[in-house]
Design a protein around this motif. Structure first.
Motif, PDB file in Angstrom:
ATOM      1  N   LYS A   9       0.834  -1.199   0.000  1.00  6.26           N
ATOM      2  CA  LYS A   9       0.000   0.000   0.000  1.00  6.26           C
ATOM      3  C   LYS A   9       0.881   1.266   0.000  1.00  6.26           C
ATOM      4  O   LYS A   9       2.092   1.176   0.213  1.00  6.26           O
ATOM      5  N   TYR A  49     -12.032  -2.670  -3.633  1.00 12.68           N
ATOM      6  CA  TYR A  49     -12.599  -2.844  -2.300  1.00 12.68           C
ATOM      7  C   TYR A  49     -14.137  -2.875  -2.315  1.00 12.68           C
ATOM      8  O   TYR A  49     -14.769  -2.590  -1.283  1.00 12.68           O
ATOM      9  N   LEU A  52     -16.324  -4.053   0.512  1.00  8.90           N
ATOM     10  CA  LEU A  52     -16.312  -3.297   1.779  1.00  8.90           C
ATOM     11  C   LEU A  52     -17.062  -1.971   1.671  1.00  8.90           C
ATOM     12  O   LEU A  52     -16.998  -1.139   2.577  1.00  8.90           O
ATOM     13  N   PHE A  57     -15.492   2.676   7.263  1.00 10.81           N
ATOM     14  CA  PHE A  57     -14.130   3.109   6.938  1.00 10.81           C
ATOM     15  C   PHE A  57     -13.847   3.109   5.435  1.00 10.81           C
ATOM     16  O   PHE A  57     -12.725   3.392   5.015  1.00 10.81           O
ATOM     17  N   LEU A  61     -10.508   4.378   3.491  1.00 12.88           N
ATOM     18  CA  LEU A  61      -9.689   3.323   2.901  1.00 12.88           C
ATOM     19  C   LEU A  61      -9.366   3.660   1.439  1.00 12.88           C
ATOM     20  O   LEU A  61      -8.214   3.542   1.006  1.00 12.88           O
ATOM     21  N   TYR A  64      -6.883   6.462   1.225  1.00 11.94           N
ATOM     22  CA  TYR A  64      -5.546   5.924   1.580  1.00 11.94           C
ATOM     23  C   TYR A  64      -4.916   5.221   0.375  1.00 11.94           C
ATOM     24  O   TYR A  64      -3.756   5.484   0.026  1.00 11.94           O
ATOM     25  N   ARG A  85      -1.033 -14.702   3.770  1.00 14.05           N
ATOM     26  CA  ARG A  85      -1.736 -13.978   4.843  1.00 14.05           C
ATOM     27  C   ARG A  85      -1.008 -14.146   6.186  1.00 14.05           C
ATOM     28  O   ARG A  85      -1.013 -13.237   7.015  1.00 14.05           O
ATOM     29  N   THR A  91      -5.031  -8.263  10.283  1.00 12.96           N
ATOM     30  CA  THR A  91      -5.422  -6.981   9.671  1.00 12.96           C
ATOM     31  C   THR A  91      -5.062  -5.796  10.563  1.00 12.96           C
ATOM     32  O   THR A  91      -4.529  -4.797  10.093  1.00 12.96           O
ATOM     33  N   ARG A 102       3.006  -6.921   9.226  1.00 10.75           N
ATOM     34  CA  ARG A 102       2.268  -5.910   9.983  1.00 10.75           C
ATOM     35  C   ARG A 102       2.717  -5.866  11.446  1.00 10.75           C
ATOM     36  O   ARG A 102       2.738  -4.799  12.073  1.00 10.75           O
ATOM     37  N   ILE A 109      -4.514   0.253  12.026  1.00 12.97           N
ATOM     38  CA  ILE A 109      -5.213  -0.597  11.043  1.00 12.97           C
ATOM     39  C   ILE A 109      -5.360   0.119   9.696  1.00 12.97           C
ATOM     40  O   ILE A 109      -5.301  -0.514   8.644  1.00 12.97           O
ATOM     41  N   ASN A 112      -1.810  -0.168   7.333  1.00 12.31           N
ATOM     42  CA  ASN A 112      -1.256  -1.498   7.620  1.00 12.31           C
ATOM     43  C   ASN A 112      -0.396  -2.081   6.505  1.00 12.31           C
ATOM     44  O   ASN A 112      -0.204  -3.289   6.403  1.00 12.31           O
ATOM     45  N   ILE A 114       0.186  -3.365   3.718  1.00 13.05           N
ATOM     46  CA  ILE A 114       0.142  -4.422   2.689  1.00 13.05           C
ATOM     47  C   ILE A 114      -1.241  -5.065   2.629  1.00 13.05           C
ATOM     48  O   ILE A 114      -1.966  -5.108   3.636  1.00 13.05           O
ATOM     49  N   HIS A 115      -1.589  -5.532   1.461  1.00 17.37           N
ATOM     50  CA  HIS A 115      -2.831  -6.294   1.243  1.00 17.37           C
ATOM     51  C   HIS A 115      -2.471  -7.665   0.670  1.00 17.37           C
ATOM     52  O   HIS A 115      -1.561  -7.774  -0.149  1.00 17.37           O
ATOM     53  N   GLY A 116      -3.226  -8.676   1.088  1.00 17.45           N
ATOM     54  CA  GLY A 116      -3.101  -9.994   0.463  1.00 17.45           C
ATOM     55  C   GLY A 116      -4.468 -10.611   0.292  1.00 17.45           C
ATOM     56  O   GLY A 116      -5.322 -10.492   1.181  1.00 17.45           O
TER      57      GLY A 116
HETATM   58  P1  RTP Z   1      -6.532  -6.467   3.114  1.00 20.20           P
HETATM   59  O1  RTP Z   1      -7.786  -6.748   2.298  1.00 20.20           O
HETATM   60  O2  RTP Z   1      -5.994  -5.066   2.937  1.00 20.20           O
HETATM   61  O3  RTP Z   1      -5.477  -7.538   3.018  1.00 20.20           O
HETATM   62  O4  RTP Z   1      -6.998  -6.494   4.598  1.00 20.20           O
HETATM   63  P2  RTP Z   1      -7.799  -7.616   5.327  1.00 20.20           P
HETATM   64  O5  RTP Z   1      -8.411  -8.595   4.384  1.00 20.20           O
HETATM   65  O6  RTP Z   1      -6.854  -8.137   6.351  1.00 20.20           O
HETATM   66  O7  RTP Z   1      -8.946  -6.734   5.992  1.00 20.20           O
HETATM   67  P3  RTP Z   1     -10.354  -6.237   5.440  1.00 20.20           P
HETATM   68  O8  RTP Z   1     -11.338  -6.440   6.527  1.00 20.20           O
HETATM   69  O9  RTP Z   1     -10.636  -6.769   4.077  1.00 20.20           O
HETATM   70  O10 RTP Z   1     -10.105  -4.682   5.331  1.00 20.20           O
HETATM   71  C1  RTP Z   1      -9.430  -4.128   4.238  1.00 20.20           C
HETATM   72  C2  RTP Z   1      -8.581  -2.980   4.689  1.00 20.20           C
HETATM   73  O11 RTP Z   1      -9.407  -1.946   5.189  1.00 20.20           O
HETATM   74  C3  RTP Z   1      -8.720  -1.251   6.202  1.00 20.20           C
HETATM   75  N1  RTP Z   1      -9.536  -1.272   7.415  1.00 20.20           N
HETATM   76  N2  RTP Z   1      -9.707  -0.222   8.168  1.00 20.20           N
HETATM   77  N3  RTP Z   1     -10.534   1.553  10.185  1.00 20.20           N
HETATM   78  C4  RTP Z   1     -10.928   0.299  10.252  1.00 20.20           C
HETATM   79  O12 RTP Z   1     -11.608  -0.153  11.146  1.00 20.20           O
HETATM   80  C5  RTP Z   1     -10.498  -0.600   9.175  1.00 20.20           C
HETATM   81  N4  RTP Z   1     -10.810  -1.881   9.065  1.00 20.20           N
HETATM   82  C6  RTP Z   1     -10.196  -2.302   7.934  1.00 20.20           C
HETATM   83  C7  RTP Z   1      -7.399  -1.927   6.411  1.00 20.20           C
HETATM   84  O13 RTP Z   1      -6.419  -1.222   5.628  1.00 20.20           O
HETATM   85  C8  RTP Z   1      -7.632  -3.303   5.840  1.00 20.20           C
HETATM   86  O14 RTP Z   1      -6.430  -3.903   5.432  1.00 20.20           O
END
Ligand code: RTP
Length: 148
Positions: A9, A49, A52, A57, A61, A64, A85, A91, A102, A109, A112, A114-116
Motif C-alpha cells: 500500500k 474494495y 467493503l 471506513f 480506505l 488511503y 496472509r 489486519t 504488519r 489498522i 497497515n 500491505i494487502h493480500g
Molecule cells: P486487506 O484486504 O488489505 O489484506 O486487509 P484484510 O483482508 O486483512 O482486511 P479487510 O477487513 O478486508 O479490510 C481491508 C482494509 O481496510 C482497512 N480497514 N480499516 N478503520 C478500520 O476499522 C479498518 N478496518 C479495515 C485496512 O487497511 C484493511 O487492510
C-alpha cells in the motif's frame, strides 16, 4: 500452482518497505509472477474494495489507497494464499504477531502497509482486475530445491 495478489500500500512504498516485503516472499520460496508500481484512481480503488463499500471506513480506505503509488504483485506457490496472509499478519497491526510484516512495521489498522487476497477465489478476481494481461509465464529452476 496457486497464485495470490499482494499489494504494498502507499504507506509501504513511501516508507521504503518494498525491498523488505518482496524479500520475505522470495526467501520463503514463492515465485514472483507479476510486478508493477502503479497509482490507481478512485473508481479503480472502489472496485478493488467493492465488498467493503458498506463499511464506515470505506471512504478513508479508498483515500488511503489512492494517496500514492502502490506495488501490485502476483506471487505463486503451494498454499500461497493462506501462507501469504500468515506472512502479512492480522489486519489490525495491534493483533499481528511479531515477525509478521504488519507485526514488525505497522501500528494503525488504517496504515497497515500491505494487502493480500483472503481466498483463492478473491485472488483470481483481484489478479484479473490488476493484471488483465495475466501473469508472466516463467518457471524457477530452483523448484526441485523448494518442493519435494
Ligand atoms: P486487506 O484486504 O488489505 O489484506 O486487509 P484484510 O483482508 O486483512 O482486511 P479487510 O477487513 O478486508 O479490510 C481491508 C482494509 O481496510 C482497512 N480497514 N480499516 N478503520 C478500520 O476499522 C479498518 N478496518 C479495515 C485496512 O487497511 C484493511 O487492510
Amino acid at each position: 500452482m496457486e497464485q495470490t495478489f499482494i499489494m504494498i500500500k502507499p504507506d509501504g512504498v513511501q516508507r521504503g518497505l518494498v525491498g523488505e516485503i518482496i524479500g520475505r516472499f522470495e526467501k520463503k520460496g514463492f515465485s514472483l509472477k507479476g510486478l508493477k508500481l502503479i497509482s490507481v484512481d478512485r473508481a479503480f480503488a472502489e472496485k478493488h474494495y467493492a465488498d467493503l463499500s458498506a463499511k464506515p471506513f470505506f471512504n478513508g480506505l479508498v483515500e488511503y489507497i489512492i494517496s500514492g503509488p502502490v506495488v501490485a504483485m502476483i506471487w505463486e506457490g503451494k498454499n500461497v494464499v493462506v501462507t501469504g496472509r500468515k506472512i502479512i499478519g492480522a489486519t489490525n497491526p495491534s493483533d499481528a504477531a511479531p515477525g509478521t510484516i504488519r507485526g514488525e512495521y505497522a501500528i494503525d489498522i488504517g496504515r497497515n502497509v500491505i494487502h493480500g487476497s483472503d481466498s483463492v477465489e478473491s485472488a483470481r478476481k483481484e489478479i484479473g482486475l490488476w493484471f488483465p494481461d495475466g501473469a508472466v509465464p516463467w518457471r524457477s529452476n530452483l523448484e526441485p530445491w523448494i518442493y519435494e
